[in-house]
Design an enzyme around this catalytic site. Structure first.
Site, PDB file in Angstrom:
ATOM      1  N   SER A 153       0.820  -1.105  -0.081  1.00 15.89           N
ATOM      2  CA  SER A 153      -0.186   0.059  -0.160  1.00 15.89           C
ATOM      3  C   SER A 153       0.888   1.191  -0.127  1.00 15.89           C
ATOM      4  O   SER A 153       1.973   1.209   0.291  1.00 15.89           O
ATOM      5  CB  SER A 153      -0.847   0.085   1.160  1.00 15.89           C
ATOM      6  OG  SER A 153      -1.368   1.230   1.264  1.00 15.89           O
ATOM      7  N   TYR A 166      -1.924  -0.765  10.164  1.00 13.97           N
ATOM      8  CA  TYR A 166      -2.302  -1.208   8.565  1.00 13.97           C
ATOM      9  C   TYR A 166      -0.832  -0.548   8.162  1.00 13.97           C
ATOM     10  O   TYR A 166      -0.440  -1.482   7.139  1.00 13.97           O
ATOM     11  CB  TYR A 166      -3.394  -0.587   8.244  1.00 13.97           C
ATOM     12  CG  TYR A 166      -3.716  -0.706   6.745  1.00 13.97           C
ATOM     13  CD1 TYR A 166      -4.318  -1.899   6.325  1.00 13.97           C
ATOM     14  CD2 TYR A 166      -3.352   0.274   5.648  1.00 13.97           C
ATOM     15  CE1 TYR A 166      -4.372  -2.097   5.132  1.00 13.97           C
ATOM     16  CE2 TYR A 166      -3.555  -0.098   4.469  1.00 13.97           C
ATOM     17  CZ  TYR A 166      -4.116  -1.179   4.099  1.00 13.97           C
ATOM     18  OH  TYR A 166      -4.063  -1.594   2.655  1.00 13.97           O
TER      19      TYR A 166
HETATM   20  N1  LIG Z   1      -8.684  -0.853  -2.220  1.00 16.20           N
HETATM   21  C1  LIG Z   1      -7.721  -0.371  -1.989  1.00 16.20           C
HETATM   22  O1  LIG Z   1      -7.877   1.051  -2.396  1.00 16.20           O
HETATM   23  C2  LIG Z   1      -6.425  -0.842  -1.482  1.00 16.20           C
HETATM   24  C3  LIG Z   1      -5.318   0.191  -1.672  1.00 16.20           C
HETATM   25  C4  LIG Z   1      -4.076  -0.136  -1.234  1.00 16.20           C
HETATM   26  C5  LIG Z   1      -3.808  -1.635  -0.939  1.00 16.20           C
HETATM   27  N2  LIG Z   1      -4.812  -2.188  -0.776  1.00 16.20           N
HETATM   28  C6  LIG Z   1      -4.810  -3.794  -0.329  1.00 16.20           C
HETATM   29  O2  LIG Z   1      -5.353  -4.678  -1.581  1.00 16.20           O
HETATM   30  C7  LIG Z   1      -5.861  -5.805  -0.753  1.00 16.20           C
HETATM   31  C8  LIG Z   1      -7.114  -6.203  -1.096  1.00 16.20           C
HETATM   32  O3  LIG Z   1      -7.970  -5.283  -0.568  1.00 16.20           O
HETATM   33  P1  LIG Z   1      -9.488  -4.707  -0.915  1.00 16.20           P
HETATM   34  O4  LIG Z   1      -9.517  -3.406  -1.129  1.00 16.20           O
HETATM   35  O5  LIG Z   1      -9.944  -5.704  -2.111  1.00 16.20           O
HETATM   36  O6  LIG Z   1      -9.928  -5.226   0.514  1.00 16.20           O
HETATM   37  P2  LIG Z   1     -11.532  -5.954   0.866  1.00 16.20           P
HETATM   38  O7  LIG Z   1     -12.619  -5.794  -0.132  1.00 16.20           O
HETATM   39  O8  LIG Z   1     -11.780  -5.592   2.288  1.00 16.20           O
HETATM   40  O9  LIG Z   1     -11.300  -7.289   0.525  1.00 16.20           O
HETATM   41  C9  LIG Z   1     -10.141  -8.015   1.645  1.00 16.20           C
HETATM   42  C10 LIG Z   1     -10.355  -9.492   1.398  1.00 16.20           C
HETATM   43  O10 LIG Z   1      -9.476 -10.149   2.609  1.00 16.20           O
HETATM   44  C11 LIG Z   1     -10.363 -11.009   3.216  1.00 16.20           C
HETATM   45  N3  LIG Z   1      -9.901 -11.353   4.475  1.00 16.20           N
HETATM   46  C12 LIG Z   1      -9.786 -10.140   5.719  1.00 16.20           C
HETATM   47  N4  LIG Z   1      -9.718 -10.728   6.744  1.00 16.20           N
HETATM   48  C13 LIG Z   1      -9.602 -12.045   6.767  1.00 16.20           C
HETATM   49  C14 LIG Z   1      -9.070 -13.371   7.572  1.00 16.20           C
HETATM   50  N5  LIG Z   1      -9.007 -13.027   8.851  1.00 16.20           N
HETATM   51  N6  LIG Z   1      -8.935 -14.252   6.931  1.00 16.20           N
HETATM   52  C15 LIG Z   1      -9.084 -14.797   5.617  1.00 16.20           C
HETATM   53  N7  LIG Z   1      -9.680 -13.613   4.872  1.00 16.20           N
HETATM   54  C16 LIG Z   1      -9.588 -12.389   5.298  1.00 16.20           C
HETATM   55  C17 LIG Z   1     -11.689 -10.609   3.252  1.00 16.20           C
HETATM   56  O11 LIG Z   1     -12.649 -11.655   3.531  1.00 16.20           O
HETATM   57  P3  LIG Z   1     -14.387 -11.280   3.775  1.00 16.20           P
HETATM   58  O12 LIG Z   1     -14.833 -10.845   2.618  1.00 16.20           O
HETATM   59  O13 LIG Z   1     -14.761 -12.550   3.983  1.00 16.20           O
HETATM   60  O14 LIG Z   1     -14.146 -10.324   5.047  1.00 16.20           O
HETATM   61  C18 LIG Z   1     -11.761  -9.827   1.924  1.00 16.20           C
HETATM   62  O15 LIG Z   1     -12.035 -11.108   0.877  1.00 16.20           O
HETATM   63  C19 LIG Z   1      -5.339  -5.717   0.669  1.00 16.20           C
HETATM   64  O16 LIG Z   1      -4.039  -6.119   1.028  1.00 16.20           O
HETATM   65  C20 LIG Z   1      -5.492  -4.147   0.944  1.00 16.20           C
HETATM   66  O17 LIG Z   1      -4.574  -3.870   2.000  1.00 16.20           O
HETATM   67  C21 LIG Z   1      -6.100  -1.915  -1.181  1.00 16.20           C
END
Ligand SMILES: NC(=O)c1ccc[n+]([C@@H]2O[C@H](COP(=O)([O-])OP(=O)(O)OC[C@H]3O[C@@H](n4cnc5c(N)ncnc54)[C@H](OP(=O)(O)O)[C@@H]3O)[C@@H](O)[C@H]2O)c1
Length: 246
Positions: A153, A166
């Site tokens: 990130s 985070y």
């Molecule tokens: N979106 C952004 O703007 C952004 C920016 C920078 C970095 N990122 C990174 O990109 C990645 C994906 O993010 P996203 O935005 O797609 O997030 P998201 O929509 O919140 O999805 C996160 C996923 O991780 C799963 N998860 C969370 N806790 C877990 C656990 N204890 N055990 C197993 N699975 C777990 C969630 O499962 P559930 O659905 O079952 O809760 C969900 O499928 C992350 O590493 C995040 O830090 C995202």
């Protein structure tokens, strides 16, 4: 790389594990990998969400995926060893891992950051990918060329107020990637890199920025070129890099 066009079926016959595959970026990455011919192992904590992704992949006629329900917050070393044993009974090799699952935690000053939440975030974002990778290294070693992708990130490269555990976990992720990449450099067929997705239209982003109009953000599908590039053979010589998806 932002406009990388994967050759058709460029992940054919590859076995790829995606964590957090039930929602957001992980869900879309898993479907894209399957569309490219990969057998995808969908790991996540909410079985219903994994079932939906499984059904979507099957309905499209892509290779049959597998589901691994696992809560990365409570998983133990024993769970990871069991998982490695199960996978090695099913598959000869593992060609890739996308470490995508993460917890946002709370947005608050470190001065008042709840240590319980701190530990949860560190467990899911740092310890789980470490233990999962460690358990699966023997299977990755069986692949002709394997790719391990960690998810970083912007706040894992430059600290920012109130991003707490985070941000710290994402610095640790970058460090883990560099350490492992250096250890495996020239001695194995495994490459290790990071992707920083950038602001992307998901639930996590909406939680972090409740006032933002999601429609102004790229979708997970828009950022897939880098995910496809790093998982396929075209990135064979890329190791120890932290790439931006946007
Ligand atoms: N979106 C952004 O703007 C952004 C920016 C920078 C970095 N990122 C990174 O990109 C990645 C994906 O993010 P996203 O935005 O797609 O997030 P998201 O929509 O919140 O999805 C996160 C996923 O991780 C799963 N998860 C969370 N806790 C877990 C656990 N204890 N055990 C197993 N699975 C777990 C969630 O499962 P559930 O659905 O079952 O809760 C969900 O499928 C992350 O590493 C995040 O830090 C995202």
């Amino acid at each position: 790389m932002f406009d990388y066009q994967a050759p058709e079926q460029h992940l054919k016959n590859r076995v790829i594990l995606v964590t957090g595959a039930g929602d957001g970026i992980g869900r879309v990455a898993a479907i894209n990998y399957a569309a490219q011919g990969a057998t995808v192992i969908l790991l996540g904590r909410t079985p219903e969400k994994l079932d939906h992704v499984y059904d979507e992949i099957e309905a499209k006629g892509y290779p049959q995926p597998a589901i691994v329900p696992l809560n990365l917050e409570s998983a133990t070393e024993h769970d990871y060893i069991e998982l490695a044993n199960t996978l090695s009974q099913e598959f000869d090799q593992l060609d890739g891992i996308l470490h995508n699952a993460s917890l946002l935690g709370v947005r608050t000053p470190l001065e008042s950051y709840d240590p319980v939440i701190w530990n949860q975030v560190m467990q899911v974002n740092v310890t789980a990918p470490f233990m999962l990778t460690q358990a699966l290294l023997p299977l990755l070693n069986n692949a002709e060329d394997a790719s391990v992708i960690f998810t970083s990130s912007g706040v894992g490269r430059k600290g920012r107020a109130y991003w707490g555990a985070y941000a710290v976990s994402k610095f640790a992720t970058e460090g883990m990637m560099e350490t492992l990449a250096d250890e495996l450099d020239n001695t194995s067929n495994i490459r290790v890199n990071c992707i920083n997705p950038g602001a992307t239209r998901t639930q996590m982003r909406a939680t972090a920025y409740p006032g933002e109009d999601p429609a102004t953000l790229p979708t997970p599908q828009d950022i897939m070129p880098v995910y496809l590039y790093l998982m396929g053979a075209d990135s064979k010589d890329c190791n120890g890099q932290s790439l931006n998806a946007q």
